[in-house]
Scaffold this motif. Sequence first.
Motif, PDB file in Angstrom:
ATOM      1  N   ARG A  92       5.386  14.173  30.842  1.00 19.65           N
ATOM      2  CA  ARG A  92       6.534  13.868  29.859  1.00 19.65           C
ATOM      3  C   ARG A  92       6.971  12.606  29.515  1.00 19.65           C
ATOM      4  O   ARG A  92       6.624  11.573  30.332  1.00 19.65           O
ATOM      5  N   GLN A  93       7.638  12.294  28.385  1.00 19.95           N
ATOM      6  CA  GLN A  93       8.088  10.944  28.314  1.00 19.95           C
ATOM      7  C   GLN A  93       9.397  10.515  28.738  1.00 19.95           C
ATOM      8  O   GLN A  93      10.296  11.663  28.951  1.00 19.95           O
ATOM      9  N   ALA A  94       9.305   9.292  29.342  1.00 21.78           N
ATOM     10  CA  ALA A  94      10.755   9.115  30.069  1.00 21.78           C
ATOM     11  C   ALA A  94      11.109   7.593  29.706  1.00 21.78           C
ATOM     12  O   ALA A  94      10.326   6.855  29.131  1.00 21.78           O
ATOM     13  N   ASP A  95      12.181   7.357  29.702  1.00 22.93           N
ATOM     14  CA  ASP A  95      12.932   6.226  29.077  1.00 22.93           C
ATOM     15  C   ASP A  95      12.571   5.040  30.120  1.00 22.93           C
ATOM     16  O   ASP A  95      12.600   5.161  31.371  1.00 22.93           O
ATOM     17  N   VAL A  96      12.403   3.923  29.558  1.00 22.72           N
ATOM     18  CA  VAL A  96      11.821   2.801  30.466  1.00 22.72           C
ATOM     19  C   VAL A  96      13.079   1.999  30.277  1.00 22.72           C
ATOM     20  O   VAL A  96      13.591   1.427  29.372  1.00 22.72           O
ATOM     21  N   LEU A  97      13.683   1.392  31.568  1.00 22.43           N
ATOM     22  CA  LEU A  97      14.832   0.676  31.929  1.00 22.43           C
ATOM     23  C   LEU A  97      14.642  -0.633  32.182  1.00 22.43           C
ATOM     24  O   LEU A  97      13.613  -0.966  32.880  1.00 22.43           O
ATOM     25  N   THR A  98      15.245  -1.696  31.650  1.00 22.35           N
ATOM     26  CA  THR A  98      14.919  -3.123  32.047  1.00 22.35           C
ATOM     27  C   THR A  98      16.266  -3.650  32.241  1.00 22.35           C
ATOM     28  O   THR A  98      17.413  -3.074  31.893  1.00 22.35           O
ATOM     29  N   LEU A  99      16.380  -4.619  32.680  1.00 28.22           N
ATOM     30  CA  LEU A  99      17.471  -5.570  32.903  1.00 28.22           C
ATOM     31  C   LEU A  99      18.268  -5.977  31.462  1.00 28.22           C
ATOM     32  O   LEU A  99      17.361  -6.414  30.722  1.00 28.22           O
ATOM     33  N   SER A 100      19.456  -5.948  31.094  1.00 26.92           N
ATOM     34  CA  SER A 100      20.210  -6.485  30.044  1.00 26.92           C
ATOM     35  C   SER A 100      20.277  -7.875  30.490  1.00 26.92           C
ATOM     36  O   SER A 100      20.069  -8.371  31.600  1.00 26.92           O
ATOM     37  N   ALA A 101      20.838  -8.709  29.628  1.00 23.17           N
ATOM     38  CA  ALA A 101      21.140 -10.147  29.959  1.00 23.17           C
ATOM     39  C   ALA A 101      22.074 -10.222  31.018  1.00 23.17           C
ATOM     40  O   ALA A 101      21.963 -11.072  31.991  1.00 23.17           O
ATOM     41  N   ARG A 102      23.160  -9.202  30.823  1.00 28.94           N
ATOM     42  CA  ARG A 102      24.284  -9.280  31.965  1.00 28.94           C
ATOM     43  C   ARG A 102      23.372  -8.819  33.398  1.00 28.94           C
ATOM     44  O   ARG A 102      24.020  -9.239  34.382  1.00 28.94           O
TER      45      ARG A 102
END
Length: 110
Positions: A92-102
């Motif tokens: 299944r497809q899943a969201d990839v998360l990364t850091l925001s600037a904050r």
Amino acid sequence: MNQLSLFDPPHNGTVTSKAAAQSMRDELPQLQRLALRMLGDHPGGLTREELAARSGDYGRMFTLQTACSIAHSLAKAGLVRGVGTRETMSGRQADVLTLSARGFTESRGR
């Protein structure tokens, strides 16, 4: 970054879910810092499944459910953002998360 937990752990309103959320309240800031560190170490981002799978490499193994809860709280605080999707082990497809600037700033303790 001493008091990272901006939100109570999420629950679905049932007695058992509320009890589980309460039991995580003291642990949540440590787990959030760990997830921020993990995401900082993976500039291409991680899915929630990958956060759970790699957590043991960082000295604290947690479940997919815990990874989802941590990711939810970090997203709600504006510390992580979605950067697309990729396939999970189940196909299944899943969201990839990364850091925001904050989140990047927070992960560095500034």
